[in-house]
Design a protein around this motif. Sequence first.
Motif, PDB file in Angstrom:
ATOM      1  N   THR A  29       0.942  -1.194   0.136  1.00 37.91           N
ATOM      2  CA  THR A  29      -0.172   0.262   0.024  1.00 37.91           C
ATOM      3  C   THR A  29       0.898   1.321   0.011  1.00 37.91           C
ATOM      4  N   GLY A  30       2.257   1.063   0.172  1.00 34.72           N
ATOM      5  CA  GLY A  30       3.032   2.430   0.240  1.00 34.72           C
ATOM      6  C   GLY A  30       4.283   1.749   0.255  1.00 34.72           C
ATOM      7  N   PHE A  31       5.342   2.778  -0.001  1.00 34.30           N
ATOM      8  CA  PHE A  31       6.643   2.375  -0.418  1.00 34.30           C
ATOM      9  C   PHE A  31       7.584   3.244   0.537  1.00 34.30           C
ATOM     10  N   ASP A  32       8.899   2.790   0.821  1.00 32.81           N
ATOM     11  CA  ASP A  32       9.680   3.390   1.887  1.00 32.81           C
ATOM     12  C   ASP A  32      10.866   3.670   1.418  1.00 32.81           C
ATOM     13  N   GLU A  70      14.009   5.624  -0.733  1.00 31.31           N
ATOM     14  CA  GLU A  70      14.614   7.274  -1.057  1.00 31.31           C
ATOM     15  C   GLU A  70      14.656   7.414  -2.642  1.00 31.31           C
ATOM     16  N   TRP A  71      14.787   8.830  -2.618  1.00 29.33           N
ATOM     17  CA  TRP A  71      14.763   9.183  -4.038  1.00 29.33           C
ATOM     18  C   TRP A  71      15.765   8.484  -4.774  1.00 29.33           C
ATOM     19  N   TYR A  72      16.902   8.457  -4.390  1.00 29.59           N
ATOM     20  CA  TYR A  72      17.973   7.937  -5.138  1.00 29.59           C
ATOM     21  C   TYR A  72      17.968   6.371  -5.332  1.00 29.59           C
ATOM     22  N   GLN A  73      17.139   5.668  -4.544  1.00 26.11           N
ATOM     23  CA  GLN A  73      16.892   4.141  -4.735  1.00 26.11           C
ATOM     24  C   GLN A  73      15.864   4.450  -5.811  1.00 26.11           C
ATOM     25  N   PRO A  82       3.362  12.422  -2.467  1.00 30.46           N
ATOM     26  CA  PRO A  82       2.803  12.069  -1.295  1.00 30.46           C
ATOM     27  C   PRO A  82       2.048  13.384  -0.998  1.00 30.46           C
ATOM     28  N   VAL A  83       2.598  14.363  -1.022  1.00 31.12           N
ATOM     29  CA  VAL A  83       1.867  15.684  -0.611  1.00 31.12           C
ATOM     30  C   VAL A  83       0.638  15.832  -1.432  1.00 31.12           C
ATOM     31  N   THR A  84       0.642  15.720  -2.721  1.00 32.80           N
ATOM     32  CA  THR A  84      -0.291  16.078  -3.673  1.00 32.80           C
ATOM     33  C   THR A  84      -1.412  15.084  -3.196  1.00 32.80           C
ATOM     34  N   MET A  85      -1.153  13.626  -3.103  1.00 33.40           N
ATOM     35  CA  MET A  85      -2.067  12.727  -2.791  1.00 33.40           C
ATOM     36  C   MET A  85      -2.801  12.875  -1.451  1.00 33.40           C
TER      37      MET A  85
END
Length: 183
Positions: A47-50, A52-55, A176-179
């Motif tokens: 349902t979500g992910f954790d 980092e942007w570089y990953q 995530p903010v827009t969601m």
Amino acid sequence: MLRTFWKKIWHDEKKLIRAAAIWFFAGIALSLFIGKQIHLDKSNLITGFDYEWYQIAANNIGAGLLIAASGILLSVPAVLLTLFNGFMLGYLVMLSASHYSAAAIIAALAPHGIFELPAILLACTIGLKPFSWVLRYVRTKQSVDWKKEWRTIAALLGLMVALFTVASLIETYVSPVTMSWLQ
């Protein structure tokens, strides 16, 4: 000078970019036609992910490089991988539609998709180039200007990497903010 360079690349590569877009959107259409036939246990979906942007960037850049490099096999894998990417996007949207509003789905995908979609299309464009070289030679006996082609490929790869990087930053920090605005 830089603008002229990119205009020339666009002029020379627009047919391949359009072909890449056709394959990508064909994958989306295919997912809409046969996606309902795939029965997936939705309780196992993440349902979500954790990440980092570089990953995310590394994953997407790796996938883009795979699509681009697969052109060495006369572009067939590049087409199939681009079709698959479109299929997965369409299928993800279909699955999400049962849990989220259209506005929430757009809010989740559009901010980073504006950068990620062109990056995928550039990867496929690069992957389509070897087939276009063979086709051009068969049709016109015109040889390939390798210096020009490698310069174009390098420029497209650089742009693809930049677009995937920007998309991953937006996916991590903006989407995530827009969601959250629509939940």
